[in-house]
Enzyme design. Sequence first.
Site, PDB file in Angstrom:
ATOM      1  N   GLU A 147       3.775  -5.853   7.262  1.00 49.00           N
ATOM      2  CA  GLU A 147       2.838  -4.919   7.783  1.00 49.00           C
ATOM      3  C   GLU A 147       3.113  -4.732   9.455  1.00 49.00           C
ATOM      4  OE1 GLU A 147       1.805  -7.028   5.606  1.00 49.00           O
ATOM      5  OE2 GLU A 147       0.221  -5.987   4.216  1.00 49.00           O
ATOM      6  N   GLY A 171       0.463  -5.047   0.684  1.00 48.86           N
ATOM      7  CA  GLY A 171      -0.425  -5.005  -0.353  1.00 48.86           C
ATOM      8  C   GLY A 171      -0.147  -5.700  -1.709  1.00 48.86           C
ATOM      9  N   GLU A 184      -0.434  -9.529  -1.347  1.00 48.56           N
ATOM     10  CA  GLU A 184      -1.917  -9.665  -1.213  1.00 48.56           C
ATOM     11  C   GLU A 184      -2.457  -9.491  -2.590  1.00 48.56           C
ATOM     12  OE1 GLU A 184      -2.473  -6.550   1.971  1.00 48.56           O
ATOM     13  OE2 GLU A 184      -3.393  -8.182   2.923  1.00 48.56           O
ATOM     14  N   ALA A 191       0.835  -1.086  -0.125  1.00 50.38           N
ATOM     15  CA  ALA A 191       0.154  -0.116  -0.144  1.00 50.38           C
ATOM     16  C   ALA A 191       0.985   1.264   0.083  1.00 50.38           C
ATOM     17  CB  ALA A 191      -0.975   0.080   1.357  1.00 50.38           C
TER      18      ALA A 191
HETATM   19  N1  3HC Z   1       4.696   3.339   0.122  1.00 46.63           N
HETATM   20  C1  3HC Z   1       5.033   4.626  -0.306  1.00 46.63           C
HETATM   21  N2  3HC Z   1       6.339   4.833  -0.337  1.00 46.63           N
HETATM   22  C2  3HC Z   1       7.289   4.003  -0.450  1.00 46.63           C
HETATM   23  C3  3HC Z   1       6.863   2.585  -0.216  1.00 46.63           C
HETATM   24  C4  3HC Z   1       5.371   2.443   0.257  1.00 46.63           C
HETATM   25  N3  3HC Z   1       4.815   1.150   0.526  1.00 46.63           N
HETATM   26  N4  3HC Z   1       7.748   1.723  -0.018  1.00 46.63           N
HETATM   27  C5  3HC Z   1       8.838   2.168  -0.533  1.00 46.63           C
HETATM   28  N5  3HC Z   1       8.351   3.724  -0.635  1.00 46.63           N
HETATM   29  C6  3HC Z   1       9.230   5.005  -1.342  1.00 46.63           C
HETATM   30  C7  3HC Z   1      10.354   5.371   0.029  1.00 46.63           C
HETATM   31  O1  3HC Z   1       9.912   6.252   0.829  1.00 46.63           O
HETATM   32  C8  3HC Z   1      11.311   5.790  -1.092  1.00 46.63           C
HETATM   33  O2  3HC Z   1      11.005   7.012  -1.240  1.00 46.63           O
HETATM   34  P1  3HC Z   1      12.034   8.418  -1.555  1.00 46.63           P
HETATM   35  O3  3HC Z   1      12.788   7.939  -2.536  1.00 46.63           O
HETATM   36  O4  3HC Z   1      11.198   9.577  -1.937  1.00 46.63           O
HETATM   37  O5  3HC Z   1      12.690   8.340  -0.243  1.00 46.63           O
HETATM   38  C9  3HC Z   1      11.477   5.147  -2.366  1.00 46.63           C
HETATM   39  O6  3HC Z   1      10.127   4.330  -2.487  1.00 46.63           O
HETATM   40  C10 3HC Z   1      12.411   3.966  -2.395  1.00 46.63           C
HETATM   41  O7  3HC Z   1      12.188   3.223  -1.132  1.00 46.63           O
HETATM   42  P2  3HC Z   1      13.723   2.622  -0.479  1.00 46.63           P
HETATM   43  O8  3HC Z   1      14.726   3.718  -0.262  1.00 46.63           O
HETATM   44  O9  3HC Z   1      13.380   1.576   0.714  1.00 46.63           O
HETATM   45  O10 3HC Z   1      14.266   1.598  -1.672  1.00 46.63           O
HETATM   46  P3  3HC Z   1      14.762   0.067  -1.709  1.00 46.63           P
HETATM   47  O11 3HC Z   1      15.007   0.020  -3.103  1.00 46.63           O
HETATM   48  O12 3HC Z   1      16.096   0.008  -0.568  1.00 46.63           O
HETATM   49  O13 3HC Z   1      13.708  -0.910  -1.132  1.00 46.63           O
HETATM   50  C11 3HC Z   1      11.483  -1.647  -0.894  1.00 46.63           C
HETATM   51  C12 3HC Z   1      12.554  -0.937  -1.777  1.00 46.63           C
HETATM   52  C13 3HC Z   1      12.054  -3.100  -0.501  1.00 46.63           C
HETATM   53  C14 3HC Z   1      10.193  -1.821  -1.545  1.00 46.63           C
HETATM   54  C15 3HC Z   1      11.349  -1.089   0.341  1.00 46.63           C
HETATM   55  O14 3HC Z   1      11.252   0.334   0.031  1.00 46.63           O
HETATM   56  C16 3HC Z   1      10.545  -1.675   1.192  1.00 46.63           C
HETATM   57  O15 3HC Z   1      10.650  -2.355   1.993  1.00 46.63           O
HETATM   58  N6  3HC Z   1       9.233  -0.756   1.283  1.00 46.63           N
HETATM   59  C17 3HC Z   1       7.978  -0.915   2.433  1.00 46.63           C
HETATM   60  C18 3HC Z   1       7.254  -2.240   1.990  1.00 46.63           C
HETATM   61  C19 3HC Z   1       6.337  -2.439   3.028  1.00 46.63           C
HETATM   62  O16 3HC Z   1       6.250  -2.027   4.429  1.00 46.63           O
HETATM   63  N7  3HC Z   1       5.039  -2.386   2.309  1.00 46.63           N
HETATM   64  C20 3HC Z   1       3.850  -2.738   3.402  1.00 46.63           C
HETATM   65  C21 3HC Z   1       2.779  -1.543   3.191  1.00 46.63           C
HETATM   66  S1  3HC Z   1       1.473  -1.730   4.383  1.00 46.63           S
HETATM   67  C22 3HC Z   1       0.583  -2.601   3.400  1.00 46.63           C
HETATM   68  O17 3HC Z   1       0.823  -2.518   2.316  1.00 46.63           O
HETATM   69  C23 3HC Z   1      -0.846  -2.662   3.847  1.00 46.63           C
HETATM   70  C24 3HC Z   1      -1.642  -3.563   3.146  1.00 46.63           C
HETATM   71  O18 3HC Z   1      -1.847  -4.885   3.852  1.00 46.63           O
HETATM   72  C25 3HC Z   1      -3.142  -3.122   2.852  1.00 46.63           C
END
Ligand code: 3HC
Length: 697
Positions: free
Chosen positions: A139, A116, A119, A77
Amino acid sequence: MIDKNPSQHQDPTAKSSVVRLEIDGDLAFIVIDNPPVNASSVAVRSGLLEAIQHVSAAPGIKAGIIIGAGSTFVAGADIKEFGRPPAPPELPTVLAAIEACPKSVAAAIHGAALGGGLELALACDARIALADTIVGLPEVTLGIIPGAGGTQRLPRLTGIATALDLVTSGRRIGAREAAKLGIIDHVVDGKSLHDGAAEFVRTLPGKRIVADLVVPPETDEAIAQAEQSALKSGRGREAVSEAVKAVKSAATLPVREALAQERAAFQQLRDSEEAAALRYNFFAERQAGKLDGNAKPLPVKTVGIVGAGTMGAGIAAVCAAAGLDVILVDANAAALEAGKGRVSTALTDLHRVGKLKVPSAEDAAAHVTYAGDIAALTGVDLVIEAVFEDLRIKTDVLERLAATVRADAVIATNTSYLDLDQLAEATSRPHDVIGLHFFAPVHRMRLLEVVRGAKSDPAALATGVSLAKTIGKLPVVAGVCEGFIGNRIYAKYRAQCEYMLEEGALPQDLDAVMEDFGFAMGPFAVSDLSGLDIAWATRKRKAASRDPRERYVGIADRICEMGRLGRKTGAGWYDYSAGSGRGAVDPIVTELVRAEARKQGRPQKIFAKAEMQGRVLGAIVNEAALLLGEGIARSAAEIDLVLVNGFGFSKFRGGPVFQASRKTSSEIDAMVDAAGQATGFGFRRGDVAALLADIAG
Ligand code: 3HC
C-alpha cells in the site's frame, strides 16, 4: 496449480458472478473469479460476504476455503475504485464476517496475495500457499496504508519490527520466507493447491482469529531500530509515518480501536494528491508495456552489443544480469578491456541492490563474451549498436550489422539524437531496425525509450518492448524526432531555465526551485554531474545552422570556455574544490551570469518561486502537447513516465503533466503564454487542452 475441473459441484445458492461456491464433501471452496487479478472489487466483496454467510449457516459444511481462480489469489483492493467514494460492503465488514463465522475459514493462495488480498488471508484462520506465491502489503507504494487490518493482524504473527519493515517498504516476499515469519501456515509441495488446502484444513483444531492473538514480545531497541530505518527510507512521506504509527499501535491499543484508526488513516490518505499520483503511475506503467495489434515478440536469448563504452558496457551488464547471453564487440582492444571493467562494476552494483536474476555477479559476468569484430555476431537474436554518437560512424556500423546478423534478428540503435529513419534507410533492412534509447547510468535508470521508425516491423518493436521487460526496464514507445520524448522535453525545460538566468535568476535559485517542484536535482546541478562538454560540442556543431532570430543564451558557453566542465574538472556551475557534495555557489559564476544578462540588456527582476515553476511547467506541458499531437508520444501519461523514470521527476507527484492536470486551464494557458513569450521566435504552441484531456480520459 489450481485444479481446472474440480470434481465438486457448484452451489446453486451462490448468486455473485465473480465469487462462486464449489462444495467438496464437507468443505466449501469460495472461488474468487474476477480477472485479471481477482482485485477485491465491490462485486467480489459482496460475493464473499454472501458466501461466508452461506458457509456459516449450511449444516453440512465443516469449513470454508477461499481460493482464487486464474493466475492469482487476490492482488488487493481494486485500485480503480479508489477515485470514487467507498461502496459497501467494505473489506473490513467482509473480514469481520470471516472472523465471526463459527467454522474455520482458510485462504488457499497462489500467485500473489497483496494488499487487501493478504489482509483477506490474514483474517482467515489459516493460510496455505504454493511455494512460488508472493505476499506483501504494498500500500505505501500507492501512497496509502493497509486499510483492512494489515497493520494490526500482521504484527500479531510476525512481531512489530518485522511488520514495520514489511508494511513501510511494501516489500513482497515468497511463501517460504512468509512461512518462516509465521504469515503462511503451510506451503503446499507436490500436490495441487486445492488438495493441499483441503488436507490441511481438515487438521485445523478450530478457529484461530489472528486479531485476537497477542503481539509477540520484542525488545524496545528492536522496534526503535525498525522504526528509525523505516522513517529514514520513507523520507518524510506521510504514508510511511502513518504506517509506522498504525503498526506500533498494535502493541498499545485495543485491536478494534486500532483497526478503526487504521481505516481512518487509510481513507484520508486514499484521497491525497500523492496517492492519486501513484495510482496514475501504476496504471500508466501497465499501459506502457502494451502495443497495438498482435505482433509477437521474437524470442531473445543472445544479445550482441557493439561499442564497449559507458552505454554499451552498461547495456551488456543489464542483459547479463537478466540471464541473457551477451557478446560485447569493440574493435579497439583497450576499449574492450575497459568495457570488461565497467561490466563487472555494474554487475557488482546490481548484485548489491538485489537486481540480479542469476545467483551472483560472477554468474552474470560469465554470460558475457568479448570480441573484437562484428563477425562474432552472426548468431545473435538482437543486436544493439552503442558506438559514438556520430551519423557516419553509426551508419557504417549499422550497415555492417545488417549484413552480418541473421535475417530474423532485430537491429537496434542506441542513438539519442540522430534520425532513426535515416540510420535505418542506410541499412539493407530498415524494417528490422528500431531504437533502444537507454539512459545513463544504464544499470540504474529504469527508462528505456523504444523507438518506432517509419518502417520498423511491429514484431521488431514488440521484441524491443519485450526485451525491456526482461531486463527490468520500463519501456516507453516513442516515434522518431530529435531527442525523442525525454530529451526533447528536457531541452525546452533547460532552455527556459537559462532564459531566466538572463532575466535575473541565479543557477542556485533555479536548482532549488526545480527540486522543490519535483526534480531530484536542478538542471545546473545535473549539468555539473554529467559534464558540460558534450552539450557544448553539440552547440558548437549546430551553431552554423542556428537561426539568428532564435533566443540563444551564451552563459553555458562562457562557463565552458573557462574550462569549467562540471564536477570532473572541479568546477562548473558550482565550485567543487572543497571535495565531494553539492558544490558551492561561486561568485565568479554569479558575476558571469550578471554580466551576460547586462550584455543582453534584458530587464532584470526578482523571480518568485511560483513564476519560475510556472514558466518551466508551461514549457514542459507545451512540448508534451506537441509530442502527443505529432504522435511521437502515445499518451500524456507515458510522457510523465519518461520524466519520472529517466529525468528524476518525483513519482510521488505523478509527473509534470499530471501536475498541470491539477490546475485550471486558464492557469495553464497563462504558464504556456509566459514560456512562449520568453522563447520568442520559433515558439510553437501545442494543443495543451488535448494533452490534458488525454490524462482525464
Ligand atoms: N486493482 C485493479 N487493477 C489491478 C490491480 C488492482 N489492485 N492489480 C493489477 N491490476 C490490473 C492491471 O492494471 C492490469 O490491467 P490491464 O491488463 O487492464 O492493464 C492487470 O491487472 C494485470 O496487471 P499486471 O500487468 O501488473 O500483471 P502482472 O502479472 O505483471 O502482475 C500483480 C500481477 C503482481 C498482481 C501486479 O498487478 C500488482 O502488483 N498489482 C498491484 C498490487 C497492489 O498494489 N495491491 C494493493 C492495492 S491497495 C489495497 O489493497 C488497499 C487495501 O489495504 C484495502
